[in-house]
Write an enzyme that holds these catalytic residues in place. Structure first.
Site, PDB file in Angstrom:
ATOM      1  N   ASP A   1      23.918  11.004  33.121  1.00  0.00           N
ATOM      2  CA  ASP A   1      24.878  11.329  34.173  1.00  0.00           C
ATOM      3  C   ASP A   1      24.505  10.973  35.617  1.00  0.00           C
ATOM      4  O   ASP A   1      25.250  10.306  36.295  1.00  0.00           O
ATOM      5  CB  ASP A   1      25.194  12.830  34.115  1.00  0.00           C
ATOM      6  CG  ASP A   1      25.573  13.291  32.714  1.00  0.00           C
ATOM      7  OD1 ASP A   1      25.600  12.453  31.794  1.00  0.00           O
ATOM      8  OD2 ASP A   1      25.844  14.485  32.553  1.00  0.00           O
TER       9      ASP A   1
ATOM     10  N   GLU B   1      15.353  20.631  27.318  1.00  0.00           N
ATOM     11  CA  GLU B   1      16.251  19.482  27.453  1.00  0.00           C
ATOM     12  C   GLU B   1      15.484  18.261  27.966  1.00  0.00           C
ATOM     13  O   GLU B   1      15.632  17.161  27.458  1.00  0.00           O
ATOM     14  CB  GLU B   1      17.364  19.883  28.428  1.00  0.00           C
ATOM     15  CG  GLU B   1      18.519  18.932  28.525  1.00  0.00           C
ATOM     16  CD  GLU B   1      19.552  19.419  29.549  1.00  0.00           C
ATOM     17  OE1 GLU B   1      19.316  20.470  30.210  1.00  0.00           O
ATOM     18  OE2 GLU B   1      20.583  18.750  29.693  1.00  0.00           O
TER      19      GLU B   1
HETATM   20  C1  2M8 Z   1      24.584  16.222  29.842  1.00  0.00           C
HETATM   21  O1  2M8 Z   1      25.920  15.980  30.271  1.00  0.00           O
HETATM   22  C2  2M8 Z   1      26.893  17.023  30.522  1.00  0.00           C
HETATM   23  C3  2M8 Z   1      28.221  16.339  30.771  1.00  0.00           C
HETATM   24  O2  2M8 Z   1      28.616  15.654  29.621  1.00  0.00           O
HETATM   25  C4  2M8 Z   1      26.575  17.928  31.693  1.00  0.00           C
HETATM   26  O3  2M8 Z   1      25.611  17.689  32.425  1.00  0.00           O
HETATM   27  O4  2M8 Z   1      27.328  18.907  31.879  1.00  0.00           O
HETATM   28  C5  2M8 Z   1      23.971  14.855  29.487  1.00  0.00           C
HETATM   29  O5  2M8 Z   1      22.575  14.925  29.340  1.00  0.00           O
HETATM   30  C6  2M8 Z   1      24.615  14.313  28.206  1.00  0.00           C
HETATM   31  O6  2M8 Z   1      23.972  13.141  27.796  1.00  0.00           O
HETATM   32  C7  2M8 Z   1      24.551  15.343  27.092  1.00  0.00           C
HETATM   33  O7  2M8 Z   1      25.288  14.867  25.986  1.00  0.00           O
HETATM   34  C8  2M8 Z   1      25.119  16.709  27.534  1.00  0.00           C
HETATM   35  C9  2M8 Z   1      24.882  17.815  26.500  1.00  0.00           C
HETATM   36  O8  2M8 Z   1      23.523  17.853  26.113  1.00  0.00           O
HETATM   37  O9  2M8 Z   1      24.501  17.126  28.757  1.00  0.00           O
END
Ligand code: 2M8
Length: 443
Positions: free
Chosen positions: A173, A410
């Protein structure tokens, strides 16, 4: 902690995040089903309960759009309304043409699902051949429709490179890959919103900034106004970038899906299409190869220029696989150079998401420097496909040690190894299970 205890701890993370038909990406920060997270989760679950692993993918594809798009979030209708921002109501997808009747976002994420389906099928056929055949036969047409969507509506000119409309589609992101393009997006007319993510992390500098979020929301509002119509987005949307990493994963996934097509006896024209999308993708990536940096670059279609930053996404040729020997050697050399795994003082020689040599590097901030376990898995898998077994094995061992010593976070600070972002992140547990299963002499 020995390997057996570590595997048990990983299974517990997945069990605790399990909502029956899907696994939320993280306990609080991500309380819904995320597309590529679910693919990795299925690969991990395949070693625990192969039928549950299959259900993870099947439930995701139940939310597939008529265009073939697999949405990046499938919302849990039972989650509290304020659990995540932007929640289901922000997307207004039910009014969009071809949207499913379950609440989803209007974006997609990298297509790693065929790879996951292969894993589940492979594990399943060891246990029950007929079941595995029915599973893969049922999922294949949906996987094919997903790939056809990316190869056509997201690559209307047949360049081999897939266009994204939002940094969230890349999965990386707030990577500096998107900085210049986001700077060019005007945000004077966005509705009022309240972020939720900052309440779930101990230190807000680990997450994207307010300016970045304003732009993320502006891009959602723009796509919403375009009715999520790809043909209109291709000319009217203010953020359009040919994503090298996503395109590379698409090349690899097309090859895996071509093998699946063979297995299920799919029509020859579909097999040929999958092979041609893989070949076209390699050509597209080759055009974006920047030999001076040893990396493949994204291409900003709005600004009409390549995006020159040093991030792990530049390993696209290695991830796509089947590239010229000179390109592969350059990538392998770069991986262990001071730009990435050879950077001085790293806790483990694992690739920082942004090179510490890039001016945008920030060691604690999300995609601007930290090490991500699921990305390590991608590099491990790619190195093995490239025949680089010794380097792959070192990466697998270091990846396991990172999680053994620091937990199921994460992402991690590259120098200190400090766990960052959400704890008990599902895909971290999932890749750990796949790595441990790989070492099992029974397999
Ligand atoms: C992160 O993205 C989400 C938006 O989609 C967020 O920050 O709210 C990213 O690391 C993405 O790659 C990942 O799929 C998601 C859920 O782990 O988090």
């Amino acid at each position: 902690m020995n390997d057996a205890d570590l595997a048990d701890a990983a299974k517990k993370v997945l069990r605790d995040n399990d909502l029956g038909t899907f696994t939320k990406a993280a306990p609080e920060l991500y309380p819904h089903q995320w597309s590529w997270d679910s693919a990795f989760i299925a690969m991990g679950l395949a070693h625990v309960d192969v039928r549950r692993a299959a259900l993870e993918l099947e439930s995701l594809f139940d939310a597939q759009w008529q265009t073939g798009m697999v949405p990046h979030i499938v919302f849990d209708p039972d989650a509290p309304e304020d659990a995540y921002f932007p929640g289901a109501e922000w997307w207004e997808t039910p009014t969009a043409v071809g949207a499913p009747d379950v609440p989803t976002s209007g974006l997609c994420q990298p297509p790693v699902h065929a790879v996951a389906a292969w894993h589940v099928w492979d594990e399943g056929r060891r246990q029950d051949g007929a079941w595995a055949e029915a599973f893969i036969g049922g999922l294949y047409p949906k996987l094919f429709a997903w790939h056809r969507y990316l190869a056509t509506l997201r690559d209307p000119d047949g360049t081999g490179l897939v266009t994204i409309y939002h940094p969230w589609e890349s999965g990386t992101d707030n990577s500096p890959r998107w900085d210049a393009a986001l700077d060019a997006v005007t945000v004077d007319d966005i509705p009022h919103y309240e972020r939720r993510d900052l309440t779930h992390v101990t230190d807000t500098s680990q997450r994207p900034t307010g300016d970045e979020y304003d732009r993320y929301i502006k891009l959602v509002v723009s796509l919403r106004a375009l009715g999520y119509d790809d043909r209109r987005a291709a000319t009217e949307h203010p953020f359009r970038i040919q994503d090298g990493l996503l395109s590379a994963l698409f090349v690899a996934a097309n090859e895996v899906l071509a093998d699946i097509a063979e297995t299920v006896g799919a029509p020859e024209e579909e097999r040929a299409a999958l092979r041609s999308w893989a070949a076209r993708g390699r050509d597209g990536l080759a055009r974006q190869w920047e030999s001076r940096l040893g990396l493949t670059l994204d291409y900003d279609l709005v600004a009409d220029r390549p995006v020159t930053v040093r991030t792990v996404a530049g390993f696209a040729p290695l991830i796509a696989g089947g590239v010229e020997p000179r390109v592969q050697s350059a990538q392998l050399e770069l991986l262990d150079s001071t730009w990435f795994c050879g950077a001085e003082g790293l806790r483990w020689p694992l690739p920082p998401s942004t090179s510490p040599t890039d001016p945008a590097f920030q060691p604690r901030t999300y995609w601007r420097g930290p090490v991500w376990p699921f990305f390590n898995w991608i590099m491990w898998w790619s190195l093995r496909r490239a025949g680089e077994h010794t380097r792959a094995e070192q990466l697998r061992r270091d990846g396991i040690e990172q999680i053994r010593q620091e937990g199921f976070s994460e992402y991690f600070e590259p120098f200190t190894g400090q766990p960052l972002g959400s704890s008990n992140q599902s895909w971290t547990a999932a890749v750990l299970l796949d790595w441990l299963a790989f070492a099992d002499p029974q397999r």
